[in-house]
Design a protein around this motif. Structure first.
Motif, PDB file in Angstrom:
ATOM      1  N   CYS A  47       0.927  -1.026   0.017  1.00 34.18           N
ATOM      2  CA  CYS A  47       0.082  -0.051  -0.006  1.00 34.18           C
ATOM      3  C   CYS A  47       0.845   1.193  -0.143  1.00 34.18           C
ATOM      4  CB  CYS A  47      -0.967   0.077   1.198  1.00 34.18           C
ATOM      5  SG  CYS A  47      -2.093   1.309   1.204  1.00 34.18           S
ATOM      6  N   GLU A  48       0.279   2.290  -0.705  1.00 37.41           N
ATOM      7  CA  GLU A  48       1.222   3.404  -0.614  1.00 37.41           C
ATOM      8  C   GLU A  48       0.365   4.540  -0.013  1.00 37.41           C
ATOM      9  OE1 GLU A  48       2.321   4.405  -4.518  1.00 37.41           O
ATOM     10  OE2 GLU A  48       3.814   2.921  -4.729  1.00 37.41           O
ATOM     11  N   HIS A  49       0.977   5.453   0.799  1.00 37.87           N
ATOM     12  CA  HIS A  49       0.392   6.492   1.576  1.00 37.87           C
ATOM     13  C   HIS A  49       0.854   7.845   1.294  1.00 37.87           C
ATOM     14  CE1 HIS A  49      -2.224   4.603   4.533  1.00 37.87           C
ATOM     15  NE2 HIS A  49      -1.492   3.472   4.204  1.00 37.87           N
ATOM     16  N   ARG A 103      -5.149 -10.021   4.725  1.00 39.11           N
ATOM     17  CA  ARG A 103      -5.235  -8.810   4.620  1.00 39.11           C
ATOM     18  C   ARG A 103      -4.245  -7.853   5.584  1.00 39.11           C
ATOM     19  NH1 ARG A 103     -11.669  -7.409   3.604  1.00 39.11           N
ATOM     20  NH2 ARG A 103     -12.024  -9.118   2.097  1.00 39.11           N
ATOM     21  N   VAL A 104      -4.018  -6.785   5.127  1.00 38.84           N
ATOM     22  CA  VAL A 104      -3.072  -5.922   6.123  1.00 38.84           C
ATOM     23  C   VAL A 104      -3.951  -4.603   5.897  1.00 38.84           C
ATOM     24  CG1 VAL A 104      -1.401  -5.316   4.015  1.00 38.84           C
ATOM     25  CG2 VAL A 104      -0.768  -4.908   6.459  1.00 38.84           C
ATOM     26  N   ILE A 134      -6.725  -0.890   3.295  1.00 41.89           N
ATOM     27  CA  ILE A 134      -6.483  -2.240   3.362  1.00 41.89           C
ATOM     28  C   ILE A 134      -6.226  -2.956   2.115  1.00 41.89           C
ATOM     29  CG2 ILE A 134      -8.097  -4.574   3.970  1.00 41.89           C
ATOM     30  CD1 ILE A 134      -9.777  -2.710   5.804  1.00 41.89           C
ATOM     31  N   SER A 135      -5.362  -3.865   2.309  1.00 44.94           N
ATOM     32  CA  SER A 135      -4.594  -4.597   1.026  1.00 44.94           C
ATOM     33  C   SER A 135      -4.739  -5.925   1.127  1.00 44.94           C
ATOM     34  CB  SER A 135      -3.364  -3.891   0.748  1.00 44.94           C
ATOM     35  OG  SER A 135      -3.208  -2.425   0.713  1.00 44.94           O
ATOM     36  N   ASP A 136      -4.669  -6.691  -0.110  1.00 42.94           N
ATOM     37  CA  ASP A 136      -4.484  -8.093  -0.205  1.00 42.94           C
ATOM     38  C   ASP A 136      -3.037  -8.254   0.166  1.00 42.94           C
ATOM     39  OD1 ASP A 136      -3.987 -10.652  -1.215  1.00 42.94           O
ATOM     40  OD2 ASP A 136      -6.229 -10.846  -1.564  1.00 42.94           O
ATOM     41  N   ILE A 137      -2.758  -9.223   0.986  1.00 43.17           N
ATOM     42  CA  ILE A 137      -1.173  -9.239   1.500  1.00 43.17           C
ATOM     43  C   ILE A 137      -0.703 -10.151   0.227  1.00 43.17           C
ATOM     44  CG2 ILE A 137      -1.353 -11.561   2.915  1.00 43.17           C
ATOM     45  CD1 ILE A 137       0.493  -9.988   4.919  1.00 43.17           C
ATOM     46  N   LYS A 138      -1.269 -10.995  -0.589  1.00 48.06           N
ATOM     47  CA  LYS A 138      -0.765 -11.732  -1.138  1.00 48.06           C
ATOM     48  C   LYS A 138      -0.367 -11.205  -2.692  1.00 48.06           C
ATOM     49  CE  LYS A 138      -2.362 -16.527   0.316  1.00 48.06           C
ATOM     50  NZ  LYS A 138      -3.194 -17.603   0.042  1.00 48.06           N
ATOM     51  N   THR A 139      -1.347 -10.286  -2.835  1.00 46.70           N
ATOM     52  CA  THR A 139      -1.146  -9.676  -4.373  1.00 46.70           C
ATOM     53  C   THR A 139      -0.981  -8.194  -4.321  1.00 46.70           C
ATOM     54  OG1 THR A 139      -3.479  -8.990  -4.342  1.00 46.70           O
ATOM     55  CG2 THR A 139      -3.070 -11.147  -5.285  1.00 46.70           C
ATOM     56  N   LEU A 146      -7.942  -3.058  -1.397  1.00 44.03           N
ATOM     57  CA  LEU A 146      -9.249  -3.323  -1.315  1.00 44.03           C
ATOM     58  C   LEU A 146     -10.174  -2.437  -0.901  1.00 44.03           C
ATOM     59  CD1 LEU A 146      -8.581  -6.867   0.394  1.00 44.03           C
ATOM     60  CD2 LEU A 146      -8.921  -6.540  -1.843  1.00 44.03           C
ATOM     61  N   GLN A 147      -9.465  -1.544   0.087  1.00 40.56           N
ATOM     62  CA  GLN A 147     -10.354  -0.506   0.544  1.00 40.56           C
ATOM     63  C   GLN A 147      -9.505   0.681   0.722  1.00 40.56           C
ATOM     64  OE1 GLN A 147     -13.070  -1.609   3.574  1.00 40.56           O
ATOM     65  NE2 GLN A 147     -14.113   0.230   3.897  1.00 40.56           N
TER      66      GLN A 147
END
Length: 199
Positions: A133-135, A150-151, A162-167, A171-172
């Motif tokens: 994820c980027e902030h 998820r992370v 919220i991101s998918d940890i495998k890809t 996600l949100q």
């Protein structure tokens, strides 16, 4: 207490009375709360900000105010690896569910505010695996969901991801409408609770 110095963060070994304590100026201590004794204490690579236990209890990850994050053996305190992406202030660190990867916040320097990213790294080599994820601002906290899929992360401006940890897919995303976030935690695999600090 695990240390006589100022304690900055603690983490509990899952299913165990062992506590990892990160304290000023450069201390990492493993403390047995049941036996009321220090197991070991080492000098870290820098001033610590965050500490995390792997879910299998074999590793401890530490983020630092200046420099990089590192992973240590829980049994001995021996250094396993250093995450080879420098971070000016690693306020977020967490292990993936398999304990073989660690999530690390890569923040910009304080005097040079800018984008930050959450990176999944190999906990044995420190090599980056993927960006999660980027902030736009410094990342304050990161948590992995109970099922490890998820992370979640939040930055200092209250923007959450919220991101998918495998890809690494996002996600949100959302922006808090209240005070800046102080912490966040997964309530379950679908719900994130964010705690805010009052100004």
């Amino acid at each position: 207490e695990p240390s006589q110095a100022a304690v900055l963060d603690v983490a509990f070994k899952p299913g165990s009375p062992l506590i990892a304590s990160a304290s000023y100026p450069k201390n990492l201590t493993l403390y047995d709360a049941k036996a009321d004794r220090e197991v070991w204490q080492i000098e870290c690579l820098g001033a610590p900000t965050r500490v995390a236990f792997s879910r299998d209890g074999t590793k401890i990850a530490v983020g630092f105010f200046y420099g990089k994050a590192a992973v240590y053996e829980a049994q001995s305190g021996q250094l396993i690896c250093v995450v080879d992406e420098p971070s000016a202030n690693c306020n977020a660190i967490a292990f993936a569910a398999d304990s073989r990867s660690v999530v690390v916040a890569i923040n910009s320097k304080r005097k040079e505010p800018g984008p930050a990213k959450l990176v999944l790294c190999d906990a044995r080599t420190g090599k980056p695996v993927r960006t999660l994820c980027e902030h736009a601002a410094q990342i304050q906290r990161a948590r992995v969901s109970p099922d490890g899929t998820r992370v979640a992360s939040v930055d200092r401006t209250g923007r959450c991801c919220i991101s998918d940890i495998k890809t690494g897919n996002t996600l949100q995303r959302w922006k808090l409408e209240s005070d800046p976030a102080a912490n966040l935690q997964f309530l379950d695999n679908q719900t994130v609770v964010v705690g805010c600090q009052s100004n």
